[in-house]
Motif scaffolding. Structure first.
Motif, PDB file in Angstrom:
ATOM      1  N   GLN A 139       0.805  -1.224   0.000  1.00 27.72           N
ATOM      2  CA  GLN A 139       0.000   0.000   0.000  1.00 27.72           C
ATOM      3  C   GLN A 139       0.837   1.272   0.000  1.00 27.72           C
ATOM      4  O   GLN A 139       0.327   2.361  -0.294  1.00 27.72           O
ATOM      5  CB  GLN A 139      -0.920   0.023   1.222  1.00 27.72           C
ATOM      6  N   VAL A 140       2.101   1.154   0.328  1.00 32.92           N
ATOM      7  CA  VAL A 140       2.948   2.347   0.477  1.00 32.92           C
ATOM      8  C   VAL A 140       3.047   3.170  -0.808  1.00 32.92           C
ATOM      9  O   VAL A 140       2.905   4.406  -0.761  1.00 32.92           O
ATOM     10  CB  VAL A 140       4.341   1.935   1.002  1.00 32.92           C
ATOM     11  N   PRO A 141       3.274   2.570  -1.981  1.00 32.02           N
ATOM     12  CA  PRO A 141       3.372   3.393  -3.197  1.00 32.02           C
ATOM     13  C   PRO A 141       2.083   4.139  -3.532  1.00 32.02           C
ATOM     14  O   PRO A 141       2.102   5.088  -4.319  1.00 32.02           O
ATOM     15  CB  PRO A 141       3.712   2.376  -4.292  1.00 32.02           C
ATOM     16  N   HIS A 142       0.978   3.717  -2.939  1.00 28.96           N
ATOM     17  CA  HIS A 142      -0.321   4.303  -3.240  1.00 28.96           C
ATOM     18  C   HIS A 142      -0.806   5.231  -2.126  1.00 28.96           C
ATOM     19  O   HIS A 142      -1.985   5.616  -2.114  1.00 28.96           O
ATOM     20  CB  HIS A 142      -1.341   3.183  -3.468  1.00 28.96           C
ATOM     21  N   THR A 143       0.101   5.586  -1.214  1.00 23.12           N
ATOM     22  CA  THR A 143      -0.259   6.456  -0.095  1.00 23.12           C
ATOM     23  C   THR A 143       0.692   7.641  -0.074  1.00 23.12           C
ATOM     24  O   THR A 143       1.685   7.655   0.686  1.00 23.12           O
ATOM     25  CB  THR A 143      -0.177   5.684   1.247  1.00 23.12           C
ATOM     26  N   GLU A 196       6.096   7.376   3.888  1.00 21.43           N
ATOM     27  CA  GLU A 196       7.361   6.843   3.395  1.00 21.43           C
ATOM     28  C   GLU A 196       7.874   5.756   4.326  1.00 21.43           C
ATOM     29  O   GLU A 196       7.692   5.830   5.551  1.00 21.43           O
ATOM     30  CB  GLU A 196       8.410   7.960   3.293  1.00 21.43           C
ATOM     31  N   VAL A 197       8.526   4.749   3.735  1.00 22.27           N
ATOM     32  CA  VAL A 197       9.164   3.675   4.505  1.00 22.27           C
ATOM     33  C   VAL A 197      10.621   3.607   4.070  1.00 22.27           C
ATOM     34  O   VAL A 197      10.993   2.804   3.206  1.00 22.27           O
ATOM     35  CB  VAL A 197       8.455   2.324   4.292  1.00 22.27           C
ATOM     36  N   ARG A 215       9.666  -5.982  -4.247  1.00 20.18           N
ATOM     37  CA  ARG A 215       9.470  -6.168  -5.689  1.00 20.18           C
ATOM     38  C   ARG A 215       8.176  -6.939  -5.955  1.00 20.18           C
ATOM     39  O   ARG A 215       7.412  -6.613  -6.867  1.00 20.18           O
ATOM     40  CB  ARG A 215      10.661  -6.915  -6.293  1.00 20.18           C
ATOM     41  N   THR A 216       7.933  -7.961  -5.158  1.00 21.21           N
ATOM     42  CA  THR A 216       6.759  -8.811  -5.358  1.00 21.21           C
ATOM     43  C   THR A 216       5.466  -8.031  -5.200  1.00 21.21           C
ATOM     44  O   THR A 216       4.493  -8.271  -5.919  1.00 21.21           O
ATOM     45  CB  THR A 216       6.787  -9.986  -4.364  1.00 21.21           C
ATOM     46  N   VAL A 217       5.439  -7.094  -4.242  1.00 20.61           N
ATOM     47  CA  VAL A 217       4.200  -6.350  -3.986  1.00 20.61           C
ATOM     48  C   VAL A 217       4.078  -5.101  -4.842  1.00 20.61           C
ATOM     49  O   VAL A 217       3.128  -4.330  -4.680  1.00 20.61           O
ATOM     50  CB  VAL A 217       4.066  -5.983  -2.498  1.00 20.61           C
ATOM     51  N   GLY A 218       5.027  -4.871  -5.764  1.00 20.48           N
ATOM     52  CA  GLY A 218       4.836  -3.818  -6.738  1.00 20.48           C
ATOM     53  C   GLY A 218       5.688  -2.578  -6.604  1.00 20.48           C
ATOM     54  O   GLY A 218       5.442  -1.587  -7.298  1.00 20.48           O
ATOM     55  N   TRP A 219       6.708  -2.606  -5.736  1.00 18.31           N
ATOM     56  CA  TRP A 219       7.596  -1.450  -5.651  1.00 18.31           C
ATOM     57  C   TRP A 219       8.427  -1.359  -6.936  1.00 18.31           C
ATOM     58  O   TRP A 219       8.932  -2.379  -7.430  1.00 18.31           O
ATOM     59  CB  TRP A 219       8.535  -1.577  -4.455  1.00 18.31           C
ATOM     60  N   ASN A 220       8.606  -0.150  -7.436  1.00 10.92           N
ATOM     61  CA  ASN A 220       9.470   0.016  -8.612  1.00 10.92           C
ATOM     62  C   ASN A 220      10.931   0.116  -8.177  1.00 10.92           C
ATOM     63  O   ASN A 220      11.246   0.206  -6.980  1.00 10.92           O
ATOM     64  CB  ASN A 220       9.050   1.233  -9.444  1.00 10.92           C
ATOM     65  N   LEU A 244      12.007   3.248  -5.999  1.00  6.93           N
ATOM     66  CA  LEU A 244      11.562   3.212  -4.601  1.00  6.93           C
ATOM     67  C   LEU A 244      12.382   2.204  -3.810  1.00  6.93           C
ATOM     68  O   LEU A 244      12.794   2.477  -2.668  1.00  6.93           O
ATOM     69  CB  LEU A 244      10.078   2.854  -4.542  1.00  6.93           C
ATOM     70  N   THR A 245      12.658   1.052  -4.398  1.00  3.45           N
ATOM     71  CA  THR A 245      13.469   0.049  -3.717  1.00  3.45           C
ATOM     72  C   THR A 245      14.890   0.548  -3.496  1.00  3.45           C
ATOM     73  O   THR A 245      15.473   0.346  -2.416  1.00  3.45           O
ATOM     74  CB  THR A 245      13.494  -1.249  -4.543  1.00  3.45           C
TER      75      THR A 245
END
Length: 437
Positions: free
Chosen positions: A34-38, A42-43, A59-64, A67-68
């Motif tokens: 959910q972090v990229p969509h909030t 920031e984490v 990566r699995t949950v969709g971070w680009n 961001l990683t």
């Protein structure tokens, strides 16, 4: 709720809410998705025993990639607690680690969201009190069932209703108490190979099945809300959502409860294994009592399911999304300085009970394992019985034989009295065992 507006204001001011995550397992991964969509959250730091696994989880949950690349991955929890971080999320599931991380966060002036309900039940009342004295928030994790149930209890009380019962649903049969990781998957309709390929941990999933996780979560709810614990432990009555007001009421009113004002778990299976109609396996509930005839009439007028008297009604949430909902706790702590539930007393405890005849010299393997399961007990009864908390029943050796179904006692195991986790637990017992009497 006003959290999204408060977060937007922080974002506009260039002051994002900065979070460190400790533990990138399933719950942590769901939060990370959910972090990229909030925007405004920031984490920058993620701590895990296997940093590369944590990186892969992102990566699995969709971070680009950007961001990683901007995130620090480490096995050192000190990196999470130091620096420009506002909220620490403790999601390891390890009671000793959870207590250690919570105390370090509190000492550093950081809010702590305790996904680690095992640590909360072992010593949460003391940790929450330490946080309050330090001026920071100690919070249960929204999305998990204890915080969602505590919210419903608070809603009922704030609107003037008496809470009769509160809790959650689960899949339960009495034989599940003795299930071990070796045969757990058959009860989930999976083969061991299918579970392994999906990365599913048999001991963790077994803790949900054998009743231990339910006991831990109900203890957390009791400690957070002041509701009482059933004297004989959880009943797990079969019950669907339409029958909550009928089943979850006191004996003298025709229900199954020993009294009003308790925590309880309802089963999604009848005792013969048939599915319950409109079960609450994934949800939470509160049963409330109308304080007068007028309120009871309103229940009927507005379509609430009630018992035959019309005085008992239920509200429920059919699902919980665990880590996908965790932002509510984080933002509540950072932006409103409020927890989404926290322990204020020591009412519920979880005792270790033998799954089979155990021999002196055997090593206990803790929650969801081969040797013990966790039974909910009133805290006073647990202390009187010298019951070993389930959170301390991992990698400790038995000194005595224990019969199948018997409670394991502190005196039955080899305990290192100078262990920090044990000292914290003993301090919590000393501080809270006589309160409210």
């Amino acid at each position: 709720m006003n959290l999204s507006h408060l977060l937007n204001a922080r974002r506009a001011a260039g002051k994002p809410v900065r979070v460190a995550l400790i533990g990138a397992g399933k719950f942590g991964s769901m939060f990370l998705s959910q972090v990229p969509h909030t925007p405004g959250l920031e984490v920058p730091v993620i701590v895990d025993l296997d940093p590369e696994r944590a990186r892969e989880a992102c990566r699995t949950v969709g971070w680009n990639d950007s961001l990683t690349a901007a995130t620090t991955f480490s096995a050192d929890a000190a990196k999470a607690i130091s620096g420009n971080i506002e909220v620490i999320v403790e999601a390891t599931g390890n009671p000793a680690a959870g207590i250690r991380h919570a105390r370090a966060a509190i000492a550093a002036g950081k809010h702590i969201v305790m996904v680690n309900v095992e640590a909360d039940v072992l010593a949460g009342p003391l940790l929450a009190e330490e946080a309050r004295k330090a001026g920071v928030v100690y919070s249960l994790a929204y999305g998990d069932q204890p915080a969602l149930t505590a919210e419903m209890v608070d809603w009922a009380r704030a609107t003037g209703f008496r809470v009769v019962a509160a809790g959650k649903g689960t899949k339960y049969l009495p034989v599940y108490h003795d299930v071990t990781p070796a045969d757990v998957w058959s009860h989930y309709g999976l083969t061991a190979g299918e579970a392994q390929s999906a990365g599913m941990n048999p001991q963790m999933f077994n803790s949900f099945l054998d009743g231990t996780k339910s006991a831990i979560e109900m203890a957390a709810i009791a400690n957070a809300t002041g509701l009482e614990v059933p004297a004989g432990g959880l009943l797990f009555p079969p019950c669907g959502v339409d029958d909550l007001p009928h089943v979850m009421r006191p004996h003298d009113k025709g229900g199954v409860l020993e009294k009003s004002g308790v925590v309880e778990v309802v089963s999604s299976l009848e005792r013969d294994g048939r599915p319950v109609f409109r079960d609450l396996r994934w949800g939470v509930y509160v049963v409330l009592e109308a304080p007068n005839d007028y309120a009871a009439d309103c229940f009927r007028q507005y379509g609430l399911k009630t018992d035959s008297s019309g005085r008992y009604a239920a509200m429920y949430k059919p699902y919980h999304l665990i880590g996908l909902e965790l932002n509510i706790s984080i933002l509540s702590a950072a932006l409103r300085q409020e927890p989404t539930g926290q322990p204020h007393g020591f009412r519920g405890d979880v005792a270790s009970v033998a799954k089979r005849n155990l021999r002196g010299g055997e090593m206990l393997d803790g929650e969801g394992g081969y040797t013990v399961w966790g039974k909910l007990m009133p805290a006073a009864a647990s202390l009187a019985a010298d019951a070993l908390p389930i959170g301390l029943a991992h990698r400790v050796r038995l000194k005595s034989d224990i019969a199948h179904g018997a409670v394991v006692r502190w005196s039955d195991v080899e305990i290192e009295a100078n262990d920090d986790t044990i000292k914290t637990r003993r301090a919590m017992e000393a501080s809270f065992s006589t309160r409210g009497k």
